[in-house]
Design a protein around this motif. Structure first.
Motif, PDB file in Angstrom:
ATOM      1  N   PHE A  97      44.164  47.311  23.449  1.00 16.18           N
ATOM      2  CA  PHE A  97      42.795  47.325  22.938  1.00 16.18           C
ATOM      3  C   PHE A  97      42.208  48.731  23.071  1.00 16.18           C
ATOM      4  CE2 PHE A  97      38.198  46.878  23.870  1.00 16.18           C
ATOM      5  CZ  PHE A  97      37.789  46.357  22.652  1.00 16.18           C
ATOM      6  N   GLN A  98      41.669  49.245  21.986  1.00 12.03           N
ATOM      7  CA  GLN A  98      41.146  50.609  21.953  1.00 12.03           C
ATOM      8  C   GLN A  98      39.637  50.585  22.257  1.00 12.03           C
ATOM      9  OE1 GLN A  98      43.455  53.274  21.291  1.00 12.03           O
ATOM     10  NE2 GLN A  98      44.780  51.502  21.674  1.00 12.03           N
ATOM     11  N   GLY A  99      39.302  50.678  23.515  1.00 13.93           N
ATOM     12  CA  GLY A  99      37.909  50.547  23.922  1.00 13.93           C
ATOM     13  C   GLY A  99      36.993  51.603  23.330  1.00 13.93           C
ATOM     14  N   SER A 116      36.865  42.974  23.358  1.00 14.68           N
ATOM     15  CA  SER A 116      38.188  42.996  23.980  1.00 14.68           C
ATOM     16  C   SER A 116      38.842  41.623  23.857  1.00 14.68           C
ATOM     17  CB  SER A 116      38.062  43.381  25.458  1.00 14.68           C
ATOM     18  OG  SER A 116      39.307  43.325  26.092  1.00 14.68           O
ATOM     19  N   GLY A 117      40.035  41.604  23.304  1.00 16.80           N
ATOM     20  CA  GLY A 117      40.727  40.339  23.123  1.00 16.80           C
ATOM     21  C   GLY A 117      40.217  39.525  21.960  1.00 16.80           C
ATOM     22  N   ASP A 131      49.442  49.513  21.074  1.00 17.34           N
ATOM     23  CA  ASP A 131      49.062  48.140  20.745  1.00 17.34           C
ATOM     24  C   ASP A 131      47.948  47.626  21.652  1.00 17.34           C
ATOM     25  OD1 ASP A 131      50.955  47.984  18.742  1.00 17.34           O
ATOM     26  OD2 ASP A 131      52.513  47.230  20.106  1.00 17.34           O
ATOM     27  N   CYS A 173      43.142  47.871  14.865  1.00 16.17           N
ATOM     28  CA  CYS A 173      42.217  49.018  14.903  1.00 16.17           C
ATOM     29  C   CYS A 173      41.355  49.085  13.644  1.00 16.17           C
ATOM     30  CB  CYS A 173      42.982  50.333  15.088  1.00 16.17           C
ATOM     31  SG  CYS A 173      43.809  50.444  16.679  1.00 16.17           S
ATOM     32  N   VAL A 212      40.534  43.585  15.764  1.00 20.99           N
ATOM     33  CA  VAL A 212      40.645  44.667  16.746  1.00 20.99           C
ATOM     34  C   VAL A 212      42.107  44.993  17.048  1.00 20.99           C
ATOM     35  CG1 VAL A 212      38.417  44.123  17.791  1.00 20.99           C
ATOM     36  CG2 VAL A 212      40.483  43.064  18.715  1.00 20.99           C
ATOM     37  N   ASN A 213      43.016  44.062  16.785  1.00 24.61           N
ATOM     38  CA  ASN A 213      44.432  44.308  17.055  1.00 24.61           C
ATOM     39  C   ASN A 213      45.048  45.298  16.075  1.00 24.61           C
ATOM     40  OD1 ASN A 213      44.534  42.407  19.216  1.00 24.61           O
ATOM     41  ND2 ASN A 213      44.605  40.752  17.712  1.00 24.61           N
ATOM     42  N   SER A 230      31.483  42.017  24.352  1.00 23.71           N
ATOM     43  CA  SER A 230      32.704  42.805  24.277  1.00 23.71           C
ATOM     44  C   SER A 230      33.633  42.233  23.204  1.00 23.71           C
ATOM     45  CB  SER A 230      33.417  42.792  25.625  1.00 23.71           C
ATOM     46  OG  SER A 230      34.699  43.398  25.515  1.00 23.71           O
ATOM     47  N   TYR A 274      35.760  50.416  20.002  1.00 21.64           N
ATOM     48  CA  TYR A 274      34.992  49.177  19.998  1.00 21.64           C
ATOM     49  C   TYR A 274      34.066  49.096  21.208  1.00 21.64           C
ATOM     50  CZ  TYR A 274      38.587  47.851  16.618  1.00 21.64           C
ATOM     51  OH  TYR A 274      39.439  47.818  15.550  1.00 21.64           O
TER      52      TYR A 274
END
Length: 504
Positions: A360-362, A394-395, A358, A333, A330-331, A392, A365
């Protein structure tokens, strides 16, 4: 002469680009199987990549950690318990260490891969499923119910198994008059869609054994088709036109009279394998023998299926593995990743949306299906349905402890099917039949001493009902094996009768 500027459709995936990884990150010297069955030959999850390979005297597939790169030594251990070539492999969506394999030896086997990969050849499966009378070429795990596995074989039969007990829970023998090309579960696992050599698309309720919808002649061509359920209940199919042009079609299950959209590609012979991402509603088409991967976005706006772009390379693909969303970076994209099979190499290909930030592109995802099952097998068999439990990204994704983690692993091993032994010959089928009851008596589990359930440093005996449930589960598993063996014996006896009558 004047030109009017067209309206460009807005989509965050319009600029997705595909990029192959550098050579040092590829896996080399992999002897990819030459089996003619139209399957992807590869299965990937966030822990492992599995590839069906050439094997002498049986069937085998390679399993290596996802971080593995470089040359694969010829002495590298494989999963090699099948007596004939492996046709399909699929990882369990609820346990990254569990993989099922289907083979020309009429069986399906379920394997437990140790963390870190194999250190020696694996020949003993934790479960062998015997219910088909011909080779088995299709596997499909239930998306939300733990330990439910669907299999389809060249006997035109669909079987649904509870692999926690080894029990055959549903069998659909009359739904398909000819060879089944593909099977796909819908989002909550309440129905499946199939395409068959008779060119028909069917929507089936496997628990009731009923065909809910049928569409004759989804594609006019005679070559194999594929179908996949989308998250909104629509169905996407790939096939061939009467003029042998490859086609993509979108169908509304509420009205199968006409397709919502049809797109024609080219006149190549390779079967188009669709890989669907429910989070982005994107479909990737990998043609066997092609040098390209096409990708599309499916929306509610006409023309519904929007071509985005294609990835092209110099070498054709023998197959491809599609990494579940839990494994992407996810880092960077990265919204999808393929593992393209070459003649002797596995090459990762990343699908990335270019973003400057840079963070997180919610929007790229949304929450995705996690490993925790929404239902237990018995709950689904009893008629319950449930949407996938989402997590999720995220992270990055980390696996939470699961209360169902050992549900399959703790089950008793079924009667051992010696992978190296030949099946019982027709001549001694009757003897095998007479000894089945004796074996059953010998294998009936004896009551165990109550085992530990630790709470701190103290041990307390299990309750009697827990022990009874264990015994009942073992009895079910043994009964399923005896049933499968009796079906095998009947088949052999019929073959023997045909030989004696001079029909063969």
């Amino acid at each position: 002469m004047s030109f009017r500027r067209g309206v460009v459709r807005q989509s965050k995936f319009r600029h997705v680009f595909a990029q192959a990884w550098k050579a040092e990150h590829c896996i080399d010297d992999v002897r990819v199987s030459r089996v003619t069955w139209d399957t992807s030959l590869c299965a990937v999850n966030p822990k492992f990549i599995a590839v069906i390979i050439e094997a002498g005297g049986g069937g085998a597939f390679l399993v290596v950690p996802l971080s593995k790169s470089g040359r694969i030594d010829q002495s590298c251990p494989t999963v090699c318990g099948h007596a004939a070539p492996v046709l399909d492999i699929q990882w369990s969506p609820h346990d990254d260490n569990i993989i099922a394999s289907a083979s020309e030896d009429f069986t399906v086997k379920v394997w437990q891969i140790p963390d870190g990969g194999l250190t020696c050849p694996m020949t003993e499966a934790i479960l062998t499923l015997e219910g088909h009378s011909k080779r088995v070429g299709i596997l499909a795990w239930h998306p939300t119910a733990l330990n439910i596995l669907l299999t389809a074989g060249c006997d035109n039969v669909i079987c649904v198994w509870n692999v926690g007990t080894g029990e055959l829970v549903y069998q659909l023998s009359d739904a398909h008059p000819d060879l089944i090309y593909s099977v796909s579960w819908n989002k909550d696992g309440s129905a499946v869609c199939t395409v068959c050599k008779d060119k028909a698309l069917r929507v089936i309720d496997p628990r009731r054994g009923t065909v809910l919808k049928v569409k004759e002649k989804v594609h006019d061509g005679t070559r194999p088709m594929r179908a996949v359920f989308l998250s909104d209940g629509k169905i996407l199919t790939t096939g061939f036109s009467r003029m042998s042009e490859r086609q993509l079609a979108l169908w509304d299950t509420n009205d199968l009279s006409e397709p919502m959209a049809v797109q024609e590609m080219d006149t190549s012979n390779g079967v188009l394998l669709p890989f669907y991402d429910p989070d982005t509603n994107m479909v990737y088409l990998c043609g066997k023998g092609d040098c390209t991967i096409r990708y599309f976005e499916v929306t509610d706006e006409s023309p519904y299926v929007h071509f985005l772009s294609l990835y092209s390379s110099k070498e054709p693909q023998r197959g491809a593995g599609f990494l579940s969303k839990r494994g992407v970076d996810v880092n960077k994209c990265e919204i999808a990743r393929f593992y393209k099979l070459h003649e002797r190499k596995v090459e990762p290909i990343s699908m990335t949306v270019p973003r400057k930030s840079d963070l997180f592109q919610g929007d790229l995802y949304p929450d995705t299906a996690g490993m925790e099952p929404a239902l237990l097998a018995d709950e689904w068999i009893a008629g319950q349905d449930a949407q996938p439990l989402l997590v999720s990204l995220s992270g990055g994704y980390s696996v939470p402890p699961s209360k169902h983690r050992d549900t399959l692993r703790s089950k008793p091993k079924l009667i051992s099917q010696d992978s190296g032994a030949a099946p019982p010959s027709a001549g001694n089928a009757a003897a095998t039949s007479s000894s089945a009851a004796k074996e059953m008596e010998e294998e009936v589990p004896q009551p165990r001493v109550a085992t530990r359930e630790t709470d701190g440093n103290t041990e307390r005996p299990k309750r009697e009902d827990d022990l009874l449930n264990e015994l009942l589960a073992e009895m079910k598993a043994l009964r399923a094996v005896v049933l499968a063996q009796s079906q095998r014996i009947e088949l052999l006896e019929r073959q023997l009768a045909r030989i004696e009558d001079g029909d063969v």
